[in-house]
Structure formats: structure tokens, C-alpha cells
Design a protein around this motif. Structure first.
Motif, PDB file in Angstrom:
ATOM      1  N   PRO A   1       0.854  -1.171   0.141  1.00 46.04           N
ATOM      2  CA  PRO A   1      -0.114  -0.026   0.066  1.00 46.04           C
ATOM      3  C   PRO A   1       0.860   1.417  -0.206  1.00 46.04           C
ATOM      4  CG  PRO A   1      -0.833  -1.711   1.629  1.00 46.04           C
ATOM      5  CD  PRO A   1       0.336  -2.178   0.999  1.00 46.04           C
ATOM      6  N   GLU A   2       1.896   1.280   0.854  1.00 42.67           N
ATOM      7  CA  GLU A   2       2.811   2.474   0.798  1.00 42.67           C
ATOM      8  C   GLU A   2       3.469   2.765  -0.536  1.00 42.67           C
ATOM      9  OE1 GLU A   2       2.722  -0.110   3.101  1.00 42.67           O
ATOM     10  OE2 GLU A   2       1.628   1.153   4.689  1.00 42.67           O
ATOM     11  N   GLN A   3       3.743   1.620  -1.206  1.00 40.99           N
ATOM     12  CA  GLN A   3       4.838   1.908  -2.552  1.00 40.99           C
ATOM     13  C   GLN A   3       3.753   2.322  -3.294  1.00 40.99           C
ATOM     14  OE1 GLN A   3       6.055  -2.173  -2.710  1.00 40.99           O
ATOM     15  NE2 GLN A   3       8.033  -1.488  -2.184  1.00 40.99           N
ATOM     16  N   ARG A   4       2.431   1.946  -3.619  1.00 37.94           N
ATOM     17  CA  ARG A   4       1.238   2.199  -4.582  1.00 37.94           C
ATOM     18  C   ARG A   4       1.289   3.798  -4.362  1.00 37.94           C
ATOM     19  NH1 ARG A   4      -3.315  -0.135  -3.758  1.00 37.94           N
ATOM     20  NH2 ARG A   4      -2.767  -1.185  -2.052  1.00 37.94           N
ATOM     21  N   LEU A   5       0.766   3.983  -3.015  1.00 39.44           N
ATOM     22  CA  LEU A   5       0.695   5.526  -2.504  1.00 39.44           C
ATOM     23  C   LEU A   5       1.944   6.470  -3.063  1.00 39.44           C
ATOM     24  CD1 LEU A   5      -1.339   7.363  -1.081  1.00 39.44           C
ATOM     25  CD2 LEU A   5       0.136   6.799   0.870  1.00 39.44           C
ATOM     26  N   THR A   6       3.093   5.997  -2.906  1.00 41.60           N
ATOM     27  CA  THR A   6       4.006   6.900  -3.321  1.00 41.60           C
ATOM     28  C   THR A   6       4.047   6.982  -4.989  1.00 41.60           C
ATOM     29  OG1 THR A   6       5.481   6.216  -1.493  1.00 41.60           O
ATOM     30  CG2 THR A   6       6.706   6.989  -3.486  1.00 41.60           C
ATOM     31  N   MET A   7       3.872   6.061  -5.670  1.00 38.19           N
ATOM     32  CA  MET A   7       3.921   5.708  -7.048  1.00 38.19           C
ATOM     33  C   MET A   7       2.665   6.900  -7.622  1.00 38.19           C
ATOM     34  SD  MET A   7       4.608   2.236  -8.509  1.00 38.19           S
ATOM     35  CE  MET A   7       3.868   1.190  -7.415  1.00 38.19           C
ATOM     36  N   LEU A   8       1.583   6.898  -6.895  1.00 34.32           N
ATOM     37  CA  LEU A   8       0.375   7.570  -7.195  1.00 34.32           C
ATOM     38  C   LEU A   8       0.709   9.110  -6.967  1.00 34.32           C
ATOM     39  CD1 LEU A   8      -2.402   7.387  -8.373  1.00 34.32           C
ATOM     40  CD2 LEU A   8      -3.091   7.122  -6.146  1.00 34.32           C
ATOM     41  N   ASN A   9       1.155   9.357  -5.977  1.00 33.41           N
ATOM     42  CA  ASN A   9       1.793  10.887  -5.640  1.00 33.41           C
ATOM     43  C   ASN A   9       2.833  11.466  -6.806  1.00 33.41           C
ATOM     44  OD1 ASN A   9       0.086  12.034  -3.318  1.00 33.41           O
ATOM     45  ND2 ASN A   9       1.387  10.279  -2.236  1.00 33.41           N
ATOM     46  N   LYS A  10       3.729  10.571  -7.102  1.00 39.61           N
ATOM     47  CA  LYS A  10       4.601  10.850  -8.151  1.00 39.61           C
ATOM     48  C   LYS A  10       3.892  11.021  -9.602  1.00 39.61           C
ATOM     49  CE  LYS A  10       8.848   8.856  -6.365  1.00 39.61           C
ATOM     50  NZ  LYS A  10       9.309   9.935  -6.371  1.00 39.61           N
ATOM     51  N   LEU A  11       2.946  10.336 -10.027  1.00 37.80           N
ATOM     52  CA  LEU A  11       2.036  10.375 -11.054  1.00 37.80           C
ATOM     53  C   LEU A  11       1.488  11.752 -11.286  1.00 37.80           C
ATOM     54  CD1 LEU A  11       1.107   8.649 -13.895  1.00 37.80           C
ATOM     55  CD2 LEU A  11      -0.987   8.491 -12.259  1.00 37.80           C
ATOM     56  N   LEU A  12       0.854  12.042  -9.923  1.00 36.53           N
ATOM     57  CA  LEU A  12       0.033  13.344 -10.027  1.00 36.53           C
ATOM     58  C   LEU A  12       0.645  14.609  -9.704  1.00 36.53           C
ATOM     59  CD1 LEU A  12      -2.940  11.577  -8.226  1.00 36.53           C
ATOM     60  CD2 LEU A  12      -2.546  11.734 -10.706  1.00 36.53           C
ATOM     61  N   GLU A  13       2.047  14.661  -9.489  1.00 33.17           N
ATOM     62  CA  GLU A  13       2.721  15.744  -8.995  1.00 33.17           C
ATOM     63  C   GLU A  13       2.645  16.997  -9.991  1.00 33.17           C
ATOM     64  OE1 GLU A  13       6.550  14.340  -8.476  1.00 33.17           O
ATOM     65  OE2 GLU A  13       7.052  13.803 -10.777  1.00 33.17           O
ATOM     66  N   ASP A  14       2.291  16.818 -11.213  1.00 29.88           N
ATOM     67  CA  ASP A  14       2.224  18.072 -12.103  1.00 29.88           C
ATOM     68  C   ASP A  14       0.914  18.660 -12.270  1.00 29.88           C
ATOM     69  OD1 ASP A  14       5.003  17.687 -12.421  1.00 29.88           O
ATOM     70  OD2 ASP A  14       4.684  16.304 -14.148  1.00 29.88           O
ATOM     71  N   ASP A  15      -0.026  18.164 -11.785  1.00 26.88           N
ATOM     72  CA  ASP A  15      -1.591  18.836 -11.804  1.00 26.88           C
ATOM     73  C   ASP A  15      -2.180  18.791 -10.521  1.00 26.88           C
ATOM     74  OD1 ASP A  15      -4.148  19.384 -12.447  1.00 26.88           O
ATOM     75  OD2 ASP A  15      -4.190  17.993 -14.304  1.00 26.88           O
ATOM     76  N   GLN A  16      -2.197  20.261 -10.159  1.00 27.46           N
ATOM     77  CA  GLN A  16      -2.811  20.370  -8.997  1.00 27.46           C
ATOM     78  C   GLN A  16      -4.190  20.026  -8.587  1.00 27.46           C
ATOM     79  OE1 GLN A  16      -0.549  21.332  -6.340  1.00 27.46           O
ATOM     80  NE2 GLN A  16       0.827  20.963  -8.100  1.00 27.46           N
ATOM     81  N   ARG A  17      -4.966  19.681  -9.710  1.00 26.19           N
ATOM     82  CA  ARG A  17      -6.328  19.397  -9.616  1.00 26.19           C
ATOM     83  C   ARG A  17      -6.477  17.901  -9.250  1.00 26.19           C
ATOM     84  NH1 ARG A  17      -8.180  20.904 -15.407  1.00 26.19           N
ATOM     85  NH2 ARG A  17      -6.444  19.477 -15.531  1.00 26.19           N
ATOM     86  N   LEU A  18      -5.491  17.321  -9.232  1.00 24.51           N
ATOM     87  CA  LEU A  18      -5.316  15.853  -9.104  1.00 24.51           C
ATOM     88  C   LEU A  18      -4.869  15.507  -7.805  1.00 24.51           C
ATOM     89  CD1 LEU A  18      -4.645  14.646 -12.661  1.00 24.51           C
ATOM     90  CD2 LEU A  18      -6.699  15.062 -11.867  1.00 24.51           C
ATOM     91  N   LYS A  19      -5.504  14.810  -6.843  1.00 24.50           N
ATOM     92  CA  LYS A  19      -4.968  14.856  -5.563  1.00 24.50           C
ATOM     93  C   LYS A  19      -5.320  13.377  -5.204  1.00 24.50           C
ATOM     94  CE  LYS A  19      -6.313  19.609  -4.359  1.00 24.50           C
ATOM     95  NZ  LYS A  19      -5.095  20.155  -4.592  1.00 24.50           N
ATOM     96  N   VAL A  20      -4.751  12.892  -4.169  1.00 20.94           N
ATOM     97  CA  VAL A  20      -4.797  11.517  -3.524  1.00 20.94           C
ATOM     98  C   VAL A  20      -5.293  11.668  -2.237  1.00 20.94           C
ATOM     99  CG1 VAL A  20      -3.424   9.593  -2.698  1.00 20.94           C
ATOM    100  CG2 VAL A  20      -2.429  10.879  -4.781  1.00 20.94           C
ATOM    101  N   SER A  21      -6.319  10.754  -2.009  1.00 22.16           N
ATOM    102  CA  SER A  21      -6.961  10.576  -0.592  1.00 22.16           C
ATOM    103  C   SER A  21      -6.539   9.231  -0.191  1.00 22.16           C
ATOM    104  CB  SER A  21      -8.498  10.359  -0.835  1.00 22.16           C
ATOM    105  OG  SER A  21      -9.168  10.185   0.283  1.00 22.16           O
TER     106      SER A  21
END
Length: 187
Positions: free
Chosen positions: A52-72
Motif C-alpha cells: 500500500p505504501e509503494q502504491r501511494l508513493t507511485m500515485l503521488n509521483k504520477l499526479l505531481e504535475d497537476d494540482q487539480r489531481l489529488k490523492v485521498s
């Protein structure tokens, strides 16, 4: 009232197809944000390969360039198996001035009647089905349909390519770097 799309998934790994889908829905429905909700323990799958922690880190990396896309991380907080109804109920309580749009693939629309507490869920949110070109979903009453171009990438194909030593397609540089650095999906 704020308009937020909810995009749940295992994201094992997250890829450019997830980005394209979320940006298409965001722009088509004029939403304020999209919140990606990685499942902690998906009820419908055997389990994720990455933690779960690795998937969360990868997701944050994927979304880092668009401020309208966030992780919950709400499903990480809830632990256990992730049921959409429980997640949405909690989000509605925490964010009473937000209209939520739950995003699913067009191929999943026909399975909605089988979802856990689906009638209660439909009263809490607006479902959005995303059709890819060449695929047509069964129309369900009360589901908004959005069309998008085909993005020929899938998490399972990416995992297979990595396992077989091929360069995977559809990853951002930062996610690919993280996968390589952590030797994910190699075995």
C-alpha cells in the motif's frame, strides 16, 4: 458547492491511462478536482503486488504535475477490505458541501447493480462511466457517460513487461524511476 470526482483503484502501478481518464472527466464535467483513492485491500482482487505504501508513493509521483489531481488516503485510514459505500459515506460526512462524482470504467457500468449497497450509494453520489473508443457500455439509469480516446496501457501489461525484462509503456519517468529503484514487479 465544490464538485469532486472520486477515482478508486488498486493503481498497481498507476500509469498515463489513469491520468488521461481523470483529466478527461475533469474537463468534460467541469469538476474542481479529482481525488484518487487507492484501495488498501481490494475486496474483488487477490491482492496488489506493491505494498500500500509503494502504491501511494507511485500515485503521488504520477499526479505531481497537476494540482487539480489529488490523492485521498481514506481507505488506508479505514484499513481492511475497501467497499465503495463505506468510503463514500465517510467522505460525504467529512465534506458536506461537496458534490461527489464516482468514476468507473464503461465496462463496469453493467455490474453496478451487484455493488454492495448500490441503492444507498446512488443517493450519495453521481456515477460517471467512462467509455473508451470502440467500447460501448450498457447504459444504466442515473449514470453520466463520458467518452475518451483509447489509451493502450494497463497495469497488468506494465507488470508483465517488467517481469519479462521489457521496457514498459505508459509510465511517467518518475514512476518508472521509482519502480526500478525499488525493484518492483521483477519477480
Amino acid at each position: 458547492m465544490k464538485k469532486v470526482g472520486l477515482f478508486g483503484g488498486t493503481f498497481d502501478p498507476p500509469h498515463k491511462g489513469h491520468l488521461k481518464l481523470s483529466q478527461t472527466v475533469l474537463n468534460t464535467l467541469n469538476l474542481d478536482e479529482i481525488w484518487f483513492i487507492p484501495t488498501f485491500n481490494p475486496p474483488h482482487k487477490k491482492g496488489a503486488v506493491a505494498t500500500p505504501e509503494q502504491r501511494l508513493t507511485m500515485l503521488n509521483k504520477l499526479l505531481e504535475d497537476d494540482q487539480r489531481l489529488k490523492v485521498s488516503t481514506i481507505e488506508y485510514e479505514l484499513k481492511g477490505k475497501s467497499y465503495t459505500y463505506e468510503t463514500v459515506k465517510r467522505l460525504c460526512k467529512e465534506y458536506p458541501n461537496t458534490m461527489f462524482y464516482f468514476i468507473i470504467g464503461g465496462d463496469m457500468v453493467e455490474y453496478l447493480p451487484k455493488w454492495y449497497k448500490i441503492e444507498e450509494l446512488k443517493r450519495l453520489i453521481q456515477f460517471v462511466g467512462v467509455n473508451r473508443k470502440g467500447h460501448h457500455a450498457v447504459n444504466q439509469r442515473g449514470v453520466l457517460m463520458v467518452n475518451m480516446d483509447e489509451v493502450p496501457v494497463s497495469s497488468s501489461e506494465i507488470r508483465k513487461d517488467i517481469k519479462e525484462g521489457r521496457l514498459p509503456q505508459g509510465l511517467t519517468e518518475s514512476v518508472l524511476h521509482y519502480i526500478r529503484e525499488n525493484e518492483l514487479y521483477e519477480d
